[in-house]
Design a protein around this motif. Sequence first.
Motif, PDB file in Angstrom:
ATOM      1  N   LEU A 121     -25.088 -21.635  44.987  1.00 45.75           N
ATOM      2  CA  LEU A 121     -26.303 -20.908  45.303  1.00 45.75           C
ATOM      3  C   LEU A 121     -27.011 -21.707  46.391  1.00 45.75           C
ATOM      4  CD1 LEU A 121     -27.969 -18.425  44.456  1.00 45.75           C
ATOM      5  CD2 LEU A 121     -29.179 -19.907  42.851  1.00 45.75           C
ATOM      6  N   SER A 122     -27.036 -21.166  47.604  1.00 44.53           N
ATOM      7  CA  SER A 122     -27.583 -21.885  48.751  1.00 44.53           C
ATOM      8  C   SER A 122     -29.065 -21.627  48.933  1.00 44.53           C
ATOM      9  CB  SER A 122     -26.854 -21.464  50.032  1.00 44.53           C
ATOM     10  OG  SER A 122     -27.441 -22.071  51.167  1.00 44.53           O
ATOM     11  N   THR A 123     -29.735 -22.646  49.406  1.00 43.96           N
ATOM     12  CA  THR A 123     -31.114 -22.487  49.846  1.00 43.96           C
ATOM     13  C   THR A 123     -31.127 -21.822  51.223  1.00 43.96           C
ATOM     14  OG1 THR A 123     -31.074 -24.632  50.957  1.00 43.96           O
ATOM     15  CG2 THR A 123     -31.848 -24.602  48.651  1.00 43.96           C
ATOM     16  N   GLU A 124     -32.294 -21.386  51.645  1.00 45.87           N
ATOM     17  CA  GLU A 124     -32.463 -20.897  53.012  1.00 45.87           C
ATOM     18  C   GLU A 124     -32.133 -22.010  53.998  1.00 45.87           C
ATOM     19  OE1 GLU A 124     -33.039 -18.334  55.994  1.00 45.87           O
ATOM     20  OE2 GLU A 124     -33.441 -17.712  53.934  1.00 45.87           O
ATOM     21  N   THR A 125     -32.590 -23.209  53.696  1.00 48.83           N
ATOM     22  CA  THR A 125     -32.373 -24.359  54.565  1.00 48.83           C
ATOM     23  C   THR A 125     -30.898 -24.614  54.807  1.00 48.83           C
ATOM     24  OG1 THR A 125     -34.438 -25.355  53.784  1.00 48.83           O
ATOM     25  CG2 THR A 125     -32.835 -26.840  54.798  1.00 48.83           C
ATOM     26  N   ALA A 126     -30.057 -24.497  53.788  1.00 49.34           N
ATOM     27  CA  ALA A 126     -28.637 -24.846  53.895  1.00 49.34           C
ATOM     28  C   ALA A 126     -27.720 -23.657  54.185  1.00 49.34           C
ATOM     29  CB  ALA A 126     -28.190 -25.522  52.602  1.00 49.34           C
ATOM     30  N   HIS A 127     -28.250 -22.462  54.239  1.00 44.28           N
ATOM     31  CA  HIS A 127     -27.411 -21.270  54.357  1.00 44.28           C
ATOM     32  C   HIS A 127     -26.474 -21.332  55.560  1.00 44.28           C
ATOM     33  CE1 HIS A 127     -26.848 -16.748  54.883  1.00 44.28           C
ATOM     34  NE2 HIS A 127     -26.226 -17.066  53.769  1.00 44.28           N
ATOM     35  N   ARG A 128     -26.983 -21.630  56.731  1.00 41.59           N
ATOM     36  CA  ARG A 128     -26.121 -21.708  57.930  1.00 41.59           C
ATOM     37  C   ARG A 128     -25.092 -22.834  57.805  1.00 41.59           C
ATOM     38  NH1 ARG A 128     -30.097 -21.797  62.935  1.00 41.59           N
ATOM     39  NH2 ARG A 128     -30.585 -23.643  61.762  1.00 41.59           N
ATOM     40  N   PHE A 129     -25.473 -23.930  57.187  1.00 40.93           N
ATOM     41  CA  PHE A 129     -24.556 -25.048  56.943  1.00 40.93           C
ATOM     42  C   PHE A 129     -23.327 -24.565  56.179  1.00 40.93           C
ATOM     43  CE2 PHE A 129     -23.210 -28.209  53.761  1.00 40.93           C
ATOM     44  CZ  PHE A 129     -22.842 -29.281  54.565  1.00 40.93           C
ATOM     45  N   TYR A 130     -23.536 -23.813  55.097  1.00 42.18           N
ATOM     46  CA  TYR A 130     -22.409 -23.328  54.295  1.00 42.18           C
ATOM     47  C   TYR A 130     -21.607 -22.255  55.024  1.00 42.18           C
ATOM     48  CZ  TYR A 130     -24.208 -26.041  50.405  1.00 42.18           C
ATOM     49  OH  TYR A 130     -24.620 -27.071  49.610  1.00 42.18           O
TER      50      TYR A 130
END
Length: 158
Positions: free
Chosen positions: A118-127
Motif C-alpha cells: 500500500l503506497s503513500t502518495e509520496t512513494a507512488h511514482r517510486f514504486y
Amino acid sequence: MVIRDATPEDATAACEMLRASIIQLCVADHRGDPDILGRWLANKTPDNVATWADGQGRSLLVAVEEGAILAVGGLAHPGEITANYVSPQARFRGISAALLAELERRAMALGARDVALLSTETAHRFYLARGYADVGVPAGKFGTAASYPMSKTLATAP
C-alpha cells in the motif's frame, strides 16, 4: 551500507528514523495535519518496532551505515511489503531501492511469486518506476488523501 535483519535492540533508532521519515518526507500525504500525523505515528513506538523484528511471520530489515539506521523495510510473509521508509538525511541515495530489492528477494525466498503493498502518495511514482502497478482504487489511510494498493510479479510459474 549493509542491509540486515533488524533486532529488538534496533527498535529505538529504527522508530526514530521511521517517525522522522513520515514527518519530514511524507508531507504530501499528511499535509501537516496533526490529527493525520497522530494516527499515522501512533504505532511507531520502540515497543511495537521491537515486535516487528521478532521474525514471527514477518521480516524487518534495516539499512545501516557507520552504525546509523538509514532505512527500515518490513515484509509480512510471504509477500506483503508493510514498510519502506528512508531517513530524510539519506534520501536520493538509492537506499530505498536497495531495501526494496532485498525485501523482494526475501519474498521470493519465502515462495512468493507476487508482492503487494500500500503506497503513500509520496512513494507512488517510486514504486511505479520499479515495476509495481496499481491494483485497486486509492483510499485514504490514517486520513491521508490517497493510499495506492499496488502489486508486482516477482517470478513466473514454472
